[in-house]
Write an enzyme that holds these catalytic residues in place. Structure first.
Site, PDB file in Angstrom:
ATOM      1  N   LEU A  60      63.726 -19.236  16.256  1.00  0.00           N
ATOM      2  CA  LEU A  60      63.138 -18.382  17.283  1.00  0.00           C
ATOM      3  C   LEU A  60      63.665 -16.958  17.242  1.00  0.00           C
ATOM      4  CD1 LEU A  60      61.448 -18.135  19.973  1.00  0.00           C
ATOM      5  CD2 LEU A  60      63.572 -18.727  21.163  1.00  0.00           C
ATOM      6  N   TYR A  61      64.912 -16.758  16.843  1.00  0.00           N
ATOM      7  CA  TYR A  61      65.541 -15.445  16.951  1.00  0.00           C
ATOM      8  C   TYR A  61      64.787 -14.415  16.110  1.00  0.00           C
ATOM      9  CZ  TYR A  61      69.494 -18.046  18.943  1.00  0.00           C
ATOM     10  OH  TYR A  61      70.293 -18.855  19.713  1.00  0.00           O
ATOM     11  N   SER A  62      64.219 -13.446  16.806  1.00  0.00           N
ATOM     12  CA  SER A  62      63.396 -12.413  16.174  1.00  0.00           C
ATOM     13  C   SER A  62      62.332 -13.036  15.278  1.00  0.00           C
ATOM     14  CB  SER A  62      64.263 -11.435  15.374  1.00  0.00           C
ATOM     15  OG  SER A  62      65.153 -10.754  16.231  1.00  0.00           O
TER      16      SER A  62
END
Length: 348
Positions: A60-62
């Site tokens: 999910l991160y960036s």
């Protein structure tokens, strides 16, 4: 660097882990505070040079950019056999059906996407970012077990949920002979200690190591009370920050932050070092996740490993704490509803 075992596994990890949510192309997630690749690489390299071998990220991160940046940097600067890469799945990665969750389909597709972005053929620690209440535990846990048996994943981990949910998962894994969760990544720091009631005793009893997110309480524990919310991350969190650190506990939080300052002054070290040293004294804590945005923050985290707190220090730091809302395991619509209740009139 003195390495320790990950929970009760045989895997060697540094007692400080780098939380790679900080690293990601700003146009793909967090434009206010995430660092692009050219700024992230020197930080990852410095962490490696300091002896840190444990790096945590998530799909999910960036929107995958964090995995890409971390993967390329580790490929260039590290020996893959020595580093431990942890990533996570569960949250939406795209619109439409099967773009989120912990179904067998989602797990099988997301692990391949993460492997490609990370540029590796295996993930050391694969974690479920939250529980998926729309998918039976049995489906999720067997699929994760199959990833271990296929060699795509070495160890399994979970993240914030209710202790009873985690106990159920551990029981099903044991009952069916499936690979078990070796770790729990949870929210735990001097301002948030509700995990001591159920989750930490459960982890102790089952030999599960904990990996701590937000060990400095979004920077609140790293500065004096008057500047406790003066980080870009905290300011951008808005209502979410109020859910984690409610104004209702302001008196207690201020007393704790003041105590951190006094102990830090007595030891001649930074407040962050005291907050991290306190975590190191707690049972089952394997490593805090440090979302370092500067060389100095990495060095400060590593220096905390040399700080030894006395029993008197511990009492001073812990005594101002008061019980507070335990939001662990709340997610999605339920989380938004909780925020609405906490912050009346907020439009979400």
């Amino acid at each position: 660097m003195h390495y320790i075992k990950l929970g009760t596994t045989g895997l060697d990890v540094s007692p400080i882990a780098i939380g790679a949510m900080t690293y990601g192309q700003p146009d793909r997630g967090h434009p206010v505070w995430s660092k692009p690749e050219e700024e992230s690489r020197p930080l990852i390299k410095h962490a490696l040079e300091a002896g840190i071998n444990f790096f945590d990220t998530a799909n999910l991160y960036s929107l995958g950019s964090s995995e890409e940046i971390l993967g390329r940097a580790l490929s260039d600067f590290a020996d893959r056999d020595e580093v431990v890469i942890a990533t996570k799945l569960r949250h939406p990665m795209r619109l439409g059906p099967n773009g989120r969750g912990l179904s067998r389909k989602a797990i099988m597709q997301e692990v391949d996407h993460s492997l490609e972005r990370l540029g590796t053929d295996y993930i050391d620690l694969y974690q479920i970012h939250r529980n998926d209440h729309e998918t039976p535990w049995e489906e999720t846990l067997e699929a994760l077990h199959d990833l271990v048996k296929a060699g795509k994943v070495r160890y399994l981990g979970a993240s914030s949920m209710h202790a009873w949910e985690f106990a159920k998962a551990l029981h099903l894994q044991k009952m069916n002979g499936w690979a078990r969760f070796a770790t729990m990544q949870n929210h735990y720091n001097l301002l948030a200690r509700e995990e001591e009631r159920e989750m930490i005793p459960l982890a102790l009893d089952n030999g599960v190591g904990t990996i701590i997110w937000s060990p400095l309480a979004r920077g609140r524990l790293a500065r004096a009370w008057d500047n406790a919310k003066a980080t870009t991350r905290s300011e951008s969190d808005g209502a979410y920050a109020d859910l984690l650190y409610s104004p209702a506990e302001e008196d207690s939080n201020r007393a704790i932050i003041d105590a951190v300052g006094r102990v830090a002054e007595a030891h001649g070290v930074s407040r962050a070092q005291i907050a991290l040293a306190w975590l190191r004294r707690q049972p089952v804590v394997t490593a805090p996740l440090v979302g370092a945005g500067s060389i100095a923050q990495i060095d400060d985290a590593v220096a905390s490993l040399n700080v030894e707190l006395s029993d008197e220090d511990i009492r001073s730091l812990e005594s101002p704490y008061t019980p507070r809302y335990d939001w662990q395991g709340v997610s999605d619509e339920a989380e938004l509803e909780a925020i609405r209740k906490r912050v009346p009139g907020m439009a979400l």
